[in-house]
Design a protein around this motif. Structure first.
Motif, short mmCIF file in Angstrom:
data_model
loop_
_atom_site.label_atom_id
_atom_site.label_comp_id
_atom_site.label_asym_id
_atom_site.label_seq_id
_atom_site.Cartn_x
_atom_site.Cartn_y
_atom_site.Cartn_z
N LYS A 8 43.00 42.87 33.18
CA LYS A 8 43.03 43.74 34.35
C LYS A 8 43.88 44.97 34.06
O LYS A 8 43.50 46.09 34.41
CB LYS A 8 43.57 43.00 35.58
N LEU A 9 44.99 44.79 33.40
CA LEU A 9 45.86 45.91 33.06
C LEU A 9 45.14 46.90 32.15
O LEU A 9 45.23 48.12 32.32
CB LEU A 9 47.14 45.40 32.39
N GLN A 12 42.64 48.79 34.28
CA GLN A 12 43.37 49.72 35.15
C GLN A 12 43.90 50.92 34.35
O GLN A 12 43.90 52.04 34.85
CB GLN A 12 44.52 49.00 35.85
N ASN A 13 44.32 50.69 33.13
CA ASN A 13 44.79 51.80 32.29
C ASN A 13 43.66 52.78 31.99
O ASN A 13 43.87 54.00 32.00
CB ASN A 13 45.40 51.29 30.99
N VAL A 15 40.94 53.34 33.85
CA VAL A 15 40.64 54.05 35.09
C VAL A 15 41.75 55.06 35.40
O VAL A 15 41.48 56.20 35.77
CB VAL A 15 40.43 53.08 36.26
N GLY A 16 43.00 54.65 35.23
CA GLY A 16 44.12 55.56 35.49
C GLY A 16 44.10 56.78 34.59
O GLY A 16 44.38 57.90 35.03
N LYS A 39 38.45 55.66 43.96
CA LYS A 39 39.18 54.74 44.84
C LYS A 39 38.37 53.47 45.05
O LYS A 39 38.92 52.36 45.04
CB LYS A 39 39.50 55.40 46.19
N GLU A 42 38.76 51.46 41.93
CA GLU A 42 40.06 50.79 41.89
C GLU A 42 40.07 49.55 42.77
O GLU A 42 40.60 48.50 42.38
CB GLU A 42 41.16 51.75 42.33
N ARG A 43 39.46 49.65 43.96
CA ARG A 43 39.39 48.48 44.85
C ARG A 43 38.56 47.37 44.22
O ARG A 43 38.89 46.19 44.29
CB ARG A 43 38.82 48.87 46.21
N ILE A 45 38.15 46.79 41.06
CA ILE A 45 38.93 46.17 39.98
C ILE A 45 39.92 45.17 40.56
O ILE A 45 40.10 44.08 40.02
CB ILE A 45 39.64 47.25 39.14
N GLU A 46 40.55 45.54 41.66
CA GLU A 46 41.52 44.63 42.29
C GLU A 46 40.84 43.34 42.74
O GLU A 46 41.45 42.28 42.69
CB GLU A 46 42.19 45.31 43.49
#
Length: 90
Positions: A8-9, A12-13, A15-16, A39, A42-43, A45-46
């Motif tokens: 997940k990290l 997220q990296n 996408v960030g 956005k 991101e949701r 992914i969460e």
């Protein structure tokens, strides 16, 4: 070792990093459409069930992110961001 939080990290990296690029290119008004899509990403992914994600899946996301930056490198090296912005607006 449970790799799911690590996966997940890594996603997220990616996408960030793309969001950071996006912020560097677009003004607030121009970015509205893309920002809402990121956005939503991101949701998503969460909410992902990371137990279903494999190393191969993560490598594909990282490869796609790297390919995007490889495509954009000449534009950034030339300093001609107008070309990029014009291409994305059309």
């Amino acid at each position: 070792m449970d790799l799911n939080p690590h996966y997940k990290l890594r996603v997220q990296n990616c996408v960030g990093t793309i969001l950071d690029l996006h912020k560097a290119i677009f003004t607030a008004g121009e970015a509205a459409g893309f920002r809402s899509q990121f956005k939503a990403l991101e949701r998503a992914i969460e909410d992902m069930d990371m137990s279903l994600v494999t190393e191969g899946d993560i490598l594909l996301v990282e490869k796609a992110t790297n390919a995007l930056f490889t495509e954009l490198r000449p534009i950034f090296e030339s300093g001609n961001l107008e070309v990029l912005c014009a291409g994305l607006k059309s």
